[in-house]
Design a protein around this motif. Structure first.
Motif, PDB file in Angstrom:
ATOM      1  N   ALA A   1      15.488  -9.490   5.137  1.00  0.00           N
ATOM      2  CA  ALA A   1      15.241  -8.183   4.503  1.00  0.00           C
ATOM      3  C   ALA A   1      13.845  -8.140   3.873  1.00  0.00           C
ATOM      4  O   ALA A   1      13.204  -7.078   3.831  1.00  0.00           O
ATOM      5  CB  ALA A   1      16.307  -7.926   3.437  1.00  0.00           C
ATOM      6  N   VAL A   2      13.365  -9.283   3.403  1.00  0.00           N
ATOM      7  CA  VAL A   2      12.027  -9.344   2.805  1.00  0.00           C
ATOM      8  C   VAL A   2      10.971  -9.193   3.899  1.00  0.00           C
ATOM      9  O   VAL A   2       9.999  -8.442   3.768  1.00  0.00           O
ATOM     10  CB  VAL A   2      11.852 -10.690   2.048  1.00  0.00           C
ATOM     11  N   TRP A   3      11.203  -9.893   4.988  1.00  0.00           N
ATOM     12  CA  TRP A   3      10.260  -9.830   6.124  1.00  0.00           C
ATOM     13  C   TRP A   3      10.163  -8.388   6.647  1.00  0.00           C
ATOM     14  O   TRP A   3       9.084  -7.876   6.919  1.00  0.00           O
ATOM     15  CB  TRP A   3      10.760 -10.792   7.203  1.00  0.00           C
ATOM     16  N   GLU A   4      11.327  -7.755   6.748  1.00  0.00           N
ATOM     17  CA  GLU A   4      11.340  -6.354   7.227  1.00  0.00           C
ATOM     18  C   GLU A   4      10.603  -5.433   6.245  1.00  0.00           C
ATOM     19  O   GLU A   4       9.838  -4.546   6.661  1.00  0.00           O
ATOM     20  CB  GLU A   4      12.790  -5.862   7.400  1.00  0.00           C
ATOM     21  N   ALA A   5      10.798  -5.654   4.952  1.00  0.00           N
ATOM     22  CA  ALA A   5      10.124  -4.809   3.947  1.00  0.00           C
ATOM     23  C   ALA A   5       8.611  -5.011   4.022  1.00  0.00           C
ATOM     24  O   ALA A   5       7.843  -4.050   3.909  1.00  0.00           O
ATOM     25  CB  ALA A   5      10.646  -5.150   2.547  1.00  0.00           C
ATOM     26  N   VAL A   6       8.189  -6.251   4.243  1.00  0.00           N
ATOM     27  CA  VAL A   6       6.747  -6.528   4.331  1.00  0.00           C
ATOM     28  C   VAL A   6       6.183  -5.853   5.584  1.00  0.00           C
ATOM     29  O   VAL A   6       5.149  -5.169   5.524  1.00  0.00           O
ATOM     30  CB  VAL A   6       6.490  -8.060   4.341  1.00  0.00           C
ATOM     31  N   GLU A   7       6.899  -5.996   6.692  1.00  0.00           N
ATOM     32  CA  GLU A   7       6.423  -5.360   7.944  1.00  0.00           C
ATOM     33  C   GLU A   7       6.325  -3.841   7.793  1.00  0.00           C
ATOM     34  O   GLU A   7       5.386  -3.218   8.267  1.00  0.00           O
ATOM     35  CB  GLU A   7       7.375  -5.697   9.090  1.00  0.00           C
ATOM     36  N   ALA A   8       7.312  -3.264   7.108  1.00  0.00           N
ATOM     37  CA  ALA A   8       7.316  -1.805   6.940  1.00  0.00           C
ATOM     38  C   ALA A   8       6.179  -1.362   6.020  1.00  0.00           C
ATOM     39  O   ALA A   8       5.636  -0.272   6.160  1.00  0.00           O
ATOM     40  CB  ALA A   8       8.662  -1.350   6.360  1.00  0.00           C
ATOM     41  N   PHE A   9       5.809  -2.239   5.080  1.00  0.00           N
ATOM     42  CA  PHE A   9       4.789  -1.843   4.106  1.00  0.00           C
ATOM     43  C   PHE A   9       3.361  -2.043   4.635  1.00  0.00           C
ATOM     44  O   PHE A   9       2.447  -1.270   4.280  1.00  0.00           O
ATOM     45  CB  PHE A   9       4.977  -2.648   2.807  1.00  0.00           C
ATOM     46  N   VAL A  10       3.191  -3.053   5.491  1.00  0.00           N
ATOM     47  CA  VAL A  10       1.835  -3.443   5.912  1.00  0.00           C
ATOM     48  C   VAL A  10       0.977  -2.267   6.416  1.00  0.00           C
ATOM     49  O   VAL A  10      -0.196  -2.169   6.049  1.00  0.00           O
ATOM     50  CB  VAL A  10       1.922  -4.603   6.925  1.00  0.00           C
ATOM     51  N   PRO A  11       1.510  -1.329   7.212  1.00  0.00           N
ATOM     52  CA  PRO A  11       0.648  -0.221   7.649  1.00  0.00           C
ATOM     53  C   PRO A  11       0.127   0.624   6.489  1.00  0.00           C
ATOM     54  O   PRO A  11      -0.869   1.329   6.632  1.00  0.00           O
ATOM     55  CB  PRO A  11       1.580   0.626   8.534  1.00  0.00           C
ATOM     56  N   TRP A  12       0.798   0.561   5.361  1.00  0.00           N
ATOM     57  CA  TRP A  12       0.406   1.382   4.205  1.00  0.00           C
ATOM     58  C   TRP A  12      -0.431   0.596   3.214  1.00  0.00           C
ATOM     59  O   TRP A  12      -0.825   1.125   2.179  1.00  0.00           O
ATOM     60  CB  TRP A  12       1.675   1.915   3.495  1.00  0.00           C
ATOM     61  N   TYR A  13      -0.650  -0.675   3.539  1.00  0.00           N
ATOM     62  CA  TYR A  13      -1.342  -1.554   2.589  1.00  0.00           C
ATOM     63  C   TYR A  13      -2.734  -1.036   2.256  1.00  0.00           C
ATOM     64  O   TYR A  13      -3.502  -0.654   3.140  1.00  0.00           O
ATOM     65  CB  TYR A  13      -1.470  -2.978   3.173  1.00  0.00           C
ATOM     66  N   SER A  14      -3.065  -1.045   0.981  1.00  0.00           N
ATOM     67  CA  SER A  14      -4.428  -0.712   0.553  1.00  0.00           C
ATOM     68  C   SER A  14      -4.621  -1.246  -0.866  1.00  0.00           C
ATOM     69  O   SER A  14      -3.774  -1.987  -1.374  1.00  0.00           O
ATOM     70  CB  SER A  14      -4.640   0.803   0.605  1.00  0.00           C
ATOM     71  N   SER A  15      -5.726  -0.843  -1.505  1.00  0.00           N
ATOM     72  CA  SER A  15      -6.007  -1.346  -2.851  1.00  0.00           C
ATOM     73  C   SER A  15      -5.017  -0.746  -3.846  1.00  0.00           C
ATOM     74  O   SER A  15      -4.441   0.316  -3.609  1.00  0.00           O
ATOM     75  CB  SER A  15      -7.427  -0.968  -3.258  1.00  0.00           C
ATOM     76  N   VAL A  16      -4.833  -1.467  -4.954  1.00  0.00           N
ATOM     77  CA  VAL A  16      -3.922  -1.015  -6.016  1.00  0.00           C
ATOM     78  C   VAL A  16      -4.746  -0.649  -7.236  1.00  0.00           C
ATOM     79  O   VAL A  16      -5.652  -1.401  -7.615  1.00  0.00           O
ATOM     80  CB  VAL A  16      -2.939  -2.160  -6.358  1.00  0.00           C
ATOM     81  N   HIS A  17      -4.447   0.473  -7.862  1.00  0.00           N
ATOM     82  CA  HIS A  17      -5.130   0.930  -9.089  1.00  0.00           C
ATOM     83  C   HIS A  17      -6.623   1.149  -8.863  1.00  0.00           C
ATOM     84  O   HIS A  17      -7.398   1.137  -9.807  1.00  0.00           O
ATOM     85  CB  HIS A  17      -5.015  -0.112 -10.237  1.00  0.00           C
TER      86      HIS A  17
ATOM     87  N   GLY B   1      -8.065   3.243  -5.989  1.00  0.00           N
ATOM     88  CA  GLY B   1      -8.503   4.215  -4.989  1.00  0.00           C
ATOM     89  C   GLY B   1      -7.747   5.512  -5.123  1.00  0.00           C
ATOM     90  O   GLY B   1      -6.659   5.559  -5.707  1.00  0.00           O
ATOM     91  N   THR B   2      -8.323   6.582  -4.547  1.00  0.00           N
ATOM     92  CA  THR B   2      -7.636   7.874  -4.599  1.00  0.00           C
ATOM     93  C   THR B   2      -7.062   8.228  -3.231  1.00  0.00           C
ATOM     94  O   THR B   2      -6.367   9.232  -3.091  1.00  0.00           O
ATOM     95  CB  THR B   2      -8.602   8.992  -5.027  1.00  0.00           C
ATOM     96  N   GLY B   3      -7.353   7.420  -2.215  1.00  0.00           N
ATOM     97  CA  GLY B   3      -6.830   7.689  -0.875  1.00  0.00           C
ATOM     98  C   GLY B   3      -5.312   7.597  -0.864  1.00  0.00           C
ATOM     99  O   GLY B   3      -4.710   6.964  -1.745  1.00  0.00           O
ATOM    100  N   ALA B   4      -4.716   8.227   0.148  1.00  0.00           N
ATOM    101  CA  ALA B   4      -3.243   8.256   0.215  1.00  0.00           C
ATOM    102  C   ALA B   4      -2.675   6.838   0.241  1.00  0.00           C
ATOM    103  O   ALA B   4      -1.688   6.532  -0.435  1.00  0.00           O
ATOM    104  CB  ALA B   4      -2.814   9.030   1.457  1.00  0.00           C
ATOM    105  N   LYS B   5      -3.303   5.952   1.008  1.00  0.00           N
ATOM    106  CA  LYS B   5      -2.751   4.592   1.110  1.00  0.00           C
ATOM    107  C   LYS B   5      -2.868   3.852  -0.223  1.00  0.00           C
ATOM    108  O   LYS B   5      -1.990   3.075  -0.583  1.00  0.00           O
ATOM    109  CB  LYS B   5      -3.451   3.815   2.230  1.00  0.00           C
ATOM    110  N   SER B   6      -3.957   4.077  -0.931  1.00  0.00           N
ATOM    111  CA  SER B   6      -4.104   3.442  -2.251  1.00  0.00           C
ATOM    112  C   SER B   6      -3.020   3.944  -3.193  1.00  0.00           C
ATOM    113  O   SER B   6      -2.452   3.173  -3.976  1.00  0.00           O
ATOM    114  CB  SER B   6      -5.467   3.765  -2.866  1.00  0.00           C
ATOM    115  N   ARG B   7      -2.743   5.249  -3.101  1.00  0.00           N
ATOM    116  CA  ARG B   7      -1.712   5.789  -3.996  1.00  0.00           C
ATOM    117  C   ARG B   7      -0.344   5.196  -3.653  1.00  0.00           C
ATOM    118  O   ARG B   7       0.417   4.802  -4.540  1.00  0.00           O
ATOM    119  CB  ARG B   7      -1.669   7.317  -3.884  1.00  0.00           C
ATOM    120  N   ILE B   8      -0.080   5.084  -2.344  1.00  0.00           N
ATOM    121  CA  ILE B   8       1.228   4.541  -1.925  1.00  0.00           C
ATOM    122  C   ILE B   8       1.334   3.065  -2.330  1.00  0.00           C
ATOM    123  O   ILE B   8       2.365   2.601  -2.825  1.00  0.00           O
ATOM    124  CB  ILE B   8       1.410   4.744  -0.405  1.00  0.00           C
ATOM    125  N   SER B   9       0.248   2.325  -2.155  1.00  0.00           N
ATOM    126  CA  SER B   9       0.261   0.907  -2.530  1.00  0.00           C
ATOM    127  C   SER B   9       0.453   0.760  -4.034  1.00  0.00           C
ATOM    128  O   SER B   9       1.197  -0.118  -4.502  1.00  0.00           O
ATOM    129  CB  SER B   9      -1.047   0.224  -2.109  1.00  0.00           C
TER     130      SER B   9
END
Ligand SMILES: Cc1ncc(COP(=O)(O)O)c(C=O)c1O
Length: 415
Positions: free
Chosen positions: A41-57, A59-67
């Motif tokens: 379940a952890v591996w699946e969560a990481v795989e699902a998140f990776v396309p959305w990966y970006s900087s945290v705190h 950026g203003t881009g959508a991916k930064s906000r999601i991350s």
């Protein structure tokens, strides 16, 4: 009779490894206390998140906000997992870093009370303070009595103990320790590196004020752990840099108020997502129920083998997680661990388990021998250190795997 649901799937649980006789055998992982495999379940969560990966705190881009949202949500999920309904959750690399962060944040000369049974991670960071170490507890009652006496004798700010021993598996009486600490104006810190993977924890109900855990021991080895405190954390951050501040001037800094104060540098969002996914997927009540029977099988099986010496701090104490430490007559600990691997494909750990004071006591190392080893190390030599072998269980362990270990030890014992 109630039947337990099957445990969650782990990645790599069917891997075969070559043995010295040329036969490939299914790997028997009895080293969960060091690091656990990855939950599917952890591996699946990481795989699902990776396309959305970006900087945290940052950026203003959508991916930064999601991350950023995923990272902040992870704090809440981790805090809920250990029953901290309010407070601060700092995401760090592991338990070691969590304890260093807390020790560093406390004012100089904080009065700390601890025990010699701790992992070095819950020992060395406290030495920067006014640390008093209790005698090695010989029973749970002895631990509570010596703690009470020490709290009465000297004002204490923090009582720092393990939740479960990484050497013997004994579970510590946390609720009683919390009550004693609070009655004497102290807070309780718990090193939960070995407790969190085996038992449900409710910090609020138990009265634990601060707690540290590691993702790599909780089926999420992606480089994140946590320091969870039930109150706001202030004080000096261990790691200083970007992201931890409100303002920096030429010669001053105003630190952030929240957990970011202790998380300078770009946060490990994938590690945080992975750890949160493990916290969501794990059913600790079920994990405990499953493990109790296996641990009993392991402990009883070891006691029944001639030549095996097992080690326990509190021989009559039965509340233990699935950890057993032992030696087999005629084998050095490293030879025994190597042969279990080479001949039977069993993975265990050997050595002193980062708990030198406890191991020295359990193995009965004489003062003279301890002094000799110390002198040799001081002189830059590399003496063979005493030690033992540790088998540790987790959510993927089966009765068959425990029996494989016991049968292998019997085979080695008769040779
Ligand atoms: C009881 C205990 N505390 C602390 C640690 C340190 O954990 P980490 O190496 O994840 O920082 C360990 C690791 O084995 C442990 O068993």
């Amino acid at each position: 009779m109630t039947t337990l649901a099957s445990p969650p799937r782990l990645i790599g649980s069917d891997v075969e490894v070559p043995c010295v006789d040329g036969v490939d055998r299914r790997y028997v992982n009895l080293d969960y206390a060091a690091s656990t495999p990855v939950l599917a379940a952890v591996w699946e969560a990481v795989e699902a998140f990776v396309p959305w990966y970006s900087s945290v705190h940052r950026g203003t881009g959508a991916k930064s906000r999601i991350s950023t949202e995923a990272y902040e949500q992870a704090r809440t999920t981790i805090a809920n997992f250990v029953g901290a309904r309010t407070g601060t959750t700092v995401i760090v690399r592991n338990t070691t870093e969590a304890i260093n962060v807390l020790a560093h944040a406390l004012p100089p000369c904080t009065r700390v009370l601890s025990t010699p049974a701790e992992h070095h991670a819950n020992m060395l960071p406290w030495r920067r303070h006014d640390l008093r170490v209790l005698p090695l507890p010989t029973s749970q009652d002895h631990l509570l009595a010596t703690t009470l006496k020490a709290l009465q004798e000297r004002r204490t700010d923090i009582l720092a103990v393990t939740g479960a021993s990484n050497v013997t598996g004994e579970v510590w009486p946390l609720q009683e320790l919390a009550t004693l600490a609070h009655q004497h104006g102290a807070q309780l810190f718990v090193d939960a590196a070995q407790l969190a993977p085996h038992r449900a924890i409710d910090m609020d109900a138990l009265g634990i004020d601060h707690l540290a855990l590691s993702g790599h021991k909780l089926y999420a080895p992606f480089g994140a752990g946590a320091l969870v405190s039930r109150s706001p954390l202030t004080g000096d951050p261990l790691i200083k840099g970007g992201g931890a501040v409100k303002l920096v001037t030429d010669d001053d800094v105003i630190w952030a108020d929240g957990p970011e104060r202790f998380e300078a540098g770009s946060p490990n969002v994938i590690g945080a997502v992975a750890l949160a996914a493990a916290c969501e997927a794990l059913d600790m009540e079920q994990a405990e129920a499953r493990e109790l029977a296996l641990a009993a099988r392991l402990h009883a099986g070891l006691e029944a083998i001639d030549g095996i010496t097992t080690y326990q701090m509190w021989p009559t104490h039965h509340d233990r997680v699935g950890v057993a430490t032992f030696n087999l007559a005629g084998y050095d600990h490293h030879v025994l661990a190597q042969r279990l691997s080479d001949e039977f494909a069993i993975g265990v750990r050997h050595g002193c388990f980062c708990a030198h004071p406890l191991l020295t006591h359990l193995l009965g190392v004489s003062d003279a021998e301890a002094r000799r080893l110390y002198a040799e190390l001081q002189a830059g030599r590399d003496p063979e250190l005493p030690g033992a072998v540790r088998a540790s269980l987790g959510i993927g362990t089966t009765a068959q795997e425990v029996d494989t270990l016991l049968a292998s030890l019997m085979a080695l014992q008769t040779r």
